[in-house]
Design a protein around this motif. Structure first.
Motif, PDB file in Angstrom:
ATOM      1  N   UNK A 227       0.859  -1.180   0.000  1.00 19.91           N
ATOM      2  CA  UNK A 227       0.000   0.000   0.000  1.00 19.91           C
ATOM      3  C   UNK A 227       0.899   1.236   0.000  1.00 19.91           C
ATOM      4  N   UNK A 228       0.737   2.097  -0.985  1.00 19.71           N
ATOM      5  CA  UNK A 228       1.510   3.333  -1.037  1.00 19.71           C
ATOM      6  C   UNK A 228       0.996   4.304   0.027  1.00 19.71           C
TER       7      UNK A 228
ATOM      8  N   UNK B 223      -9.912  -1.818  -3.173  1.00 22.33           N
ATOM      9  CA  UNK B 223     -10.582  -0.566  -2.816  1.00 22.33           C
ATOM     10  C   UNK B 223      -9.646   0.620  -2.971  1.00 22.33           C
ATOM     11  N   UNK B 224     -10.236   1.761  -3.282  1.00 20.68           N
ATOM     12  CA  UNK B 224      -9.518   3.023  -3.323  1.00 20.68           C
ATOM     13  C   UNK B 224      -9.796   3.780  -2.036  1.00 20.68           C
TER      14      UNK B 224
ATOM     15  N   UNK C  82      -4.870   6.421  -2.236  1.00 25.16           N
ATOM     16  CA  UNK C  82      -4.099   5.202  -2.409  1.00 25.16           C
ATOM     17  C   UNK C  82      -5.041   4.031  -2.666  1.00 25.16           C
ATOM     18  N   UNK C  83      -4.478   2.867  -2.924  1.00 27.75           N
ATOM     19  CA  UNK C  83      -5.270   1.696  -3.311  1.00 27.75           C
ATOM     20  C   UNK C  83      -4.833   0.458  -2.547  1.00 27.75           C
ATOM     21  N   UNK C  84      -5.807  -0.338  -2.156  1.00 28.28           N
ATOM     22  CA  UNK C  84      -5.546  -1.668  -1.615  1.00 28.28           C
ATOM     23  C   UNK C  84      -5.996  -2.670  -2.676  1.00 28.28           C
ATOM     24  N   UNK C  85      -5.078  -3.489  -3.154  1.00 28.53           N
ATOM     25  CA  UNK C  85      -5.373  -4.418  -4.246  1.00 28.53           C
ATOM     26  C   UNK C  85      -5.482  -5.856  -3.747  1.00 28.53           C
ATOM     27  N   UNK C  86      -6.584  -6.467  -4.059  1.00 29.97           N
ATOM     28  CA  UNK C  86      -6.802  -7.896  -3.833  1.00 29.97           C
ATOM     29  C   UNK C  86      -6.462  -8.351  -2.415  1.00 29.97           C
ATOM     30  N   UNK C  87      -6.965  -7.634  -1.425  1.00 33.30           N
ATOM     31  CA  UNK C  87      -6.818  -8.100  -0.046  1.00 33.30           C
ATOM     32  C   UNK C  87      -7.552  -9.433   0.085  1.00 33.30           C
TER      33      UNK C  87
END
Length: 212
Positions: free
Chosen positions: A26-27, A151-152, A168-173
């Motif tokens: 996560x950036x 999610x953004x 920022x974005x969370x990808x494929x948690x």
């Protein structure tokens, strides 16, 4: 040319690991989010704008129509209506509550961790959680597939939502798939909740660099 199975297995493992690590990152901009350390409360909102489902990125409207038709054909109109109602309840209540509980529980252990609250309209800053993609996973006895969610996250001044501070974005948690967590009811909605738990945990770990 003969294939070296050991080399192939290593490359496959390396590719999977790199993909997994990329999805987990996560950036976070410590400077942009420095305000979090001085605020006691942060408002939080949940949206599902342009939500897609599954590997083929099915739009939410189409996905729901197909699911409703499937339940009508297999279990009747009443069950189809119940499914849609439970989906709406999960979106508006269960998933946000699972996300918030995990996030606040973890952030509370940090030195300057704020409390994220859905009902605090007086908070100076807001974080919007917009779910963009979902996969419910599956549970076929001994064969299981975990749920996943992307999610953004958008931070902005509550009084001026157009003033975006950071995004920022969370990808494929990926949520844990444990049958004991959902012994009855709509199991796939509960599995999805586990993905929200994982997303919140990942976010809390990233925020540690800002508020601890």
């Amino acid at each position: 040319m003969p294939v070296n199975l050991h080399s192939f297995a290593f490359l496959l493992l390396l590719s999977t690991t790199v993909s997994h690590l990329s999805a987990q990152h996560i950036d976070i901009d410590k400077e942009a989010l420095s305000f979090l350390a001085s605020e006691e409360n942060i408002a939080i909102t949940f949206t599902y704008n342009e939500l897609l489902f599954n590997a083929d990125d099915t739009p939410e409207e189409i996905y729901l129509k197909e699911a409703e038709l499937k339940y009508k054909e297999r279990q009747g109109a009443v069950e189809a209506a119940n499914w849609l109602q439970n989906y709406t309840t999960s979106k508006n209540k269960m998933w946000p509550e699972m996300f918030l509980e995990t996030l606040n529980e973890k952030v509370a252990t940090y030195e300057n961790g704020p409390v994220f609250n859905r009902t605090d309209s007086n908070a100076r800053y807001t974080m919007n959680v917009n779910t963009t993609w979902m996969y419910f996973g599956y549970d076929a006895s001994i064969i299981k597939g975990p749920s996943k969610v992307s999610m953004d996250l958008t931070f902005f001044e509550t009084a001026t939502p157009s003033n975006i501070i950071f995004k920022t974005t969370i990808r494929r948690a990926m949520g844990k798939n444990n049958s004991s967590d959902h012994p009855d009811g709509w199991a796939h909605f509960k599995r999805a909740g586990k993905a929200y738990v994982k997303a919140a945990y990942k976010l809390s770990q990233a925020l540690k660099r800002v508020v601890d």
